[in-house]
Motif scaffolding. Structure first.
Motif, PDB file in Angstrom:
ATOM      1  N   PRO A 280     -22.270 -16.019 -43.577  1.00 47.11           N
ATOM      2  CA  PRO A 280     -22.924 -15.691 -42.311  1.00 47.11           C
ATOM      3  C   PRO A 280     -22.454 -14.372 -41.703  1.00 47.11           C
ATOM      4  CG  PRO A 280     -21.214 -17.318 -41.928  1.00 47.11           C
ATOM      5  CD  PRO A 280     -21.252 -17.069 -43.421  1.00 47.11           C
ATOM      6  N   HIS A 288     -13.596 -15.452 -42.324  1.00 46.92           N
ATOM      7  CA  HIS A 288     -14.626 -16.225 -41.628  1.00 46.92           C
ATOM      8  C   HIS A 288     -14.109 -17.360 -40.746  1.00 46.92           C
ATOM      9  CE1 HIS A 288     -18.358 -14.781 -44.068  1.00 46.92           C
ATOM     10  NE2 HIS A 288     -17.504 -13.811 -43.821  1.00 46.92           N
ATOM     11  N   ASP A 292     -14.947 -17.844 -36.830  1.00 48.55           N
ATOM     12  CA  ASP A 292     -15.467 -19.097 -36.256  1.00 48.55           C
ATOM     13  C   ASP A 292     -14.629 -19.539 -35.068  1.00 48.55           C
ATOM     14  OD1 ASP A 292     -17.499 -19.324 -38.153  1.00 48.55           O
ATOM     15  OD2 ASP A 292     -16.314 -20.603 -39.470  1.00 48.55           O
ATOM     16  N   ARG A 296     -15.677 -19.736 -31.044  1.00 49.62           N
ATOM     17  CA  ARG A 296     -15.549 -20.978 -30.263  1.00 49.62           C
ATOM     18  C   ARG A 296     -14.749 -20.737 -28.985  1.00 49.62           C
ATOM     19  NH1 ARG A 296     -14.203 -25.590 -34.873  1.00 49.62           N
ATOM     20  NH2 ARG A 296     -15.914 -25.038 -36.291  1.00 49.62           N
ATOM     21  N   SER A 417     -15.058 -23.130 -42.912  1.00 50.24           N
ATOM     22  CA  SER A 417     -15.797 -22.069 -42.240  1.00 50.24           C
ATOM     23  C   SER A 417     -17.297 -22.323 -42.272  1.00 50.24           C
ATOM     24  CB  SER A 417     -15.478 -20.716 -42.889  1.00 50.24           C
ATOM     25  OG  SER A 417     -15.878 -20.718 -44.242  1.00 50.24           O
ATOM     26  N   LYS A 418     -18.000 -21.691 -41.356  1.00 47.18           N
ATOM     27  CA  LYS A 418     -19.457 -21.798 -41.282  1.00 47.18           C
ATOM     28  C   LYS A 418     -20.061 -21.299 -42.586  1.00 47.18           C
ATOM     29  CE  LYS A 418     -23.383 -20.403 -38.380  1.00 47.18           C
ATOM     30  NZ  LYS A 418     -23.809 -21.764 -37.994  1.00 47.18           N
ATOM     31  N   ALA A 423     -20.427 -27.289 -43.623  1.00 48.73           N
ATOM     32  CA  ALA A 423     -21.130 -26.615 -42.522  1.00 48.73           C
ATOM     33  C   ALA A 423     -22.094 -25.576 -43.071  1.00 48.73           C
ATOM     34  CB  ALA A 423     -20.120 -25.966 -41.579  1.00 48.73           C
ATOM     35  N   LEU A 425     -25.294 -23.139 -43.872  1.00 49.38           N
ATOM     36  CA  LEU A 425     -26.285 -22.466 -43.055  1.00 49.38           C
ATOM     37  C   LEU A 425     -27.615 -23.206 -43.158  1.00 49.38           C
ATOM     38  CD1 LEU A 425     -25.763 -18.655 -43.773  1.00 49.38           C
ATOM     39  CD2 LEU A 425     -24.725 -20.068 -42.002  1.00 49.38           C
ATOM     40  N   GLU A 429     -31.289 -20.100 -40.414  1.00 51.83           N
ATOM     41  CA  GLU A 429     -30.202 -19.120 -40.366  1.00 51.83           C
ATOM     42  C   GLU A 429     -30.239 -18.200 -41.584  1.00 51.83           C
ATOM     43  OE1 GLU A 429     -26.699 -21.347 -37.808  1.00 51.83           O
ATOM     44  OE2 GLU A 429     -26.992 -21.904 -39.906  1.00 51.83           O
TER      45      GLU A 429
END
Length: 482
Positions: A280, A288, A292, A296, A417-418, A423, A425, A429
């Motif tokens: 991402p 990453h 993240d 937050r 991590s995203k 998690a 995408l 996205e």
């Protein structure tokens, strides 16, 4: 999977797997996943158009007098397949925005997809055949990387030795994809693997101290993979025990701790390609989870200007890339170096960026020298945390702690991590990332056409038609990276 005897050399078992996959065709799910990865690769490549490293490579390829039918991504220009693979592989990896596979610690698509595109275009292969070659090539690439994973170390032996598994294993994956599209027999594909094993290479020192050669690694791997397949088709052969032999691939790169059994474990039944994740953020993947965590904190109301000190805790292996040497990471010399800095990327995310959280505007040379970001990066220590080592590399975790001017402490823990396995995408996205990336070279309506063409590949279409849509127009905007 295959009727090739279990005692057969590994390259022949992999070649039999490739032939069977090509002849039977892969499941719709796997083709759809390959199309998603192809979309991401094209977006990353369009984004890199005009960057110095791929432009330099293109200049050299032109000087070779390379002529052929394979497009340079984002251009109407065509070259011979190996040269196009070289340029497009450099484009695919130049922005460090290409996809990743965690346990093998490599980027599987940036070498394999450019090689597959170049050969698919010159042979007229249709969408399903292209997607199957991409899938099998990336599967082979990943499994070779997995054979170099040491559970005791909790890290890749390639990485521990400073070797870039992406370009080393990517060369062999590219060779398999190219040989499949050339219609190679089992013997030809096995030979292509044997030839490719003598050509793949790459060192990671540029991650620590700079240099643009790492951006070319995937291009060189793609070119070498195409060349290996062509040489095999022409009759050049490789050693049958090139992978597992005494002087073979695993011994040379990983020594006695390699695990060759990982290459075949569940092959054709469990697809490691399904574990590939899309990035991402346009920076080193190890940064990453810190990003993240910083995002937050921002969402919780923590302001960058109020942070007086911070600590980013990451697994030991990640720390070597994004935390060392500390002085260089706190004050990166260039935007490219900033993308490999834990402290700087945290500072950037706390200040706020574009895209899905941070974007390429945050990694220009000017941004790397922004006084506010540098001041914040200077008070954020990046430290290795052995307690996080158990999650790496199947997950990329981090703990970010900061203290603000009012004396309060804030902490966020990220276990994956995203974009990671827990998690991923969303489809929206991924499309947003592609539109942002492709929009630097194509007008929105053309980018939409490319997106739809990629999504249609499981049912038909050709690489030539797709790459023609990717040709830049007069409406293109400048790359956001300086």
């Amino acid at each position: 999977m295959t009727t090739t005897p279990a005692a057969a050399p590994l390259v022949h078992q992999l070649a039999a797997f490739a032939v069977e996959s090509r002849d039977r065709g892969l499941a719709p799910r796997l083709r759809a996943e390959a199309a998603e990865r192809l979309l991401d690769c094209l977006g990353n490549s369009l984004l890199a158009r005009g960057e110095s490293a791929p432009e330099a490579v293109l200049t050299v390829a032109r000087a070779w007098g390379s002529t052929g039918a394979a497009h340079v991504i984002g251009s109407a220009e065509t070259l011979a397949a190996p040269a196009a693979a070289l340029v497009n592989g450099t484009l695919a990896h130049a922005m460090d925005f290409d996809d990743s596979h965690m346990l093998s610690v490599l980027h599987p698509s940036a070498s394999v997809i450019p090689a597959a595109l170049a050969v698919a275009e010159t042979t007229g292969a249709e969408g399903p055949r292209l997607l199957d070659a991409i899938t099998v090539g990336t599967e082979v690439c990943i499994r070779l990387g997995l054979a170099g994973y040491d559970p005791d170390l909790g890290n890749s032996l390639f990485f521990e030795r400073g070797q870039h598994a992406t370009s080393i294993c990517g060369t062999l994956g590219a060779a398999v994809a190219a040989a499949m599209l050339l219609g190679g027999s089992e013997d030809v594909i096995a030979a292509a693997l044997g030839i490719a094993a003598s050509t793949g290479a790459g060192l990671l020192e540029a991650n620590r101290t700079g240099g643009t050669v790492k951006r070319v690694h995937c291009g060189w791997a793609a070119q070498a993979g195409v060349a290996a397949a062509q040489l095999a088709q022409a009759g050049i052969t490789g050693p049958p025990t090139v992978l597992e032999g005494r002087f073979g691939f695993f011994q040379a790169w990983c020594g006695d701790r390699a695990r060759p059994q990982a290459v075949l474990d569940g092959l054709g039944e469990r697809w490691e390609t399904s574990e590939i994740i899309v990035k991402p953020y346009p920076c080193n993947h190890f940064t990453h989870p810190g990003i993240d965590a910083a995002l937050r904190l921002r969402a919780q109301g923590v302001r960058a200007e109020d942070v007086v000190e911070g600590e980013l805790r990451v697994p030991s292996a990640m720390h070597r890339t994004i935390g060392e040497p500390p002085a260089a990471k706190a004050a990166p010399a260039t935007g490219y170096a900033a993308a490999f800095s834990g402290p700087f990327t945290v500072a950037t995310a706390l200040h706020g960026g574009g895209g899905l959280g941070v974007w390429f505007d945050d990694f220009t040379d000017a941004a790397a020298h922004d006084p506010a970001r540098r001041a914040l990066a200077a008070v954020i220590r990046c430290v290795p945390d052995p307690a996080l080592d158990r999650l790496f590399p199947t997950r990329l975790p981090a703990v970010l702690r900061v203290r603000t001017r009012d004396g309060q402490s804030h902490e966020v823990r990220v276990d994956t991590s995203k974009g990671g396995p827990d998690a991923p995408l969303t489809r929206a996205e991924k499309e947003h990332k592609f539109q942002l990336s492709a929009g630097t070279a194509l007008p929105p309506e053309r980018a939409g056409e490319v997106l739809r063409a990629v999504r249609a590949l499981p049912d038909g279409g050709t690489a030539a038609d797709l790459l023609a849509l990717c040709a830049a127009t007069e409406h293109a905007t400048a790359s956001p990276v300086g």
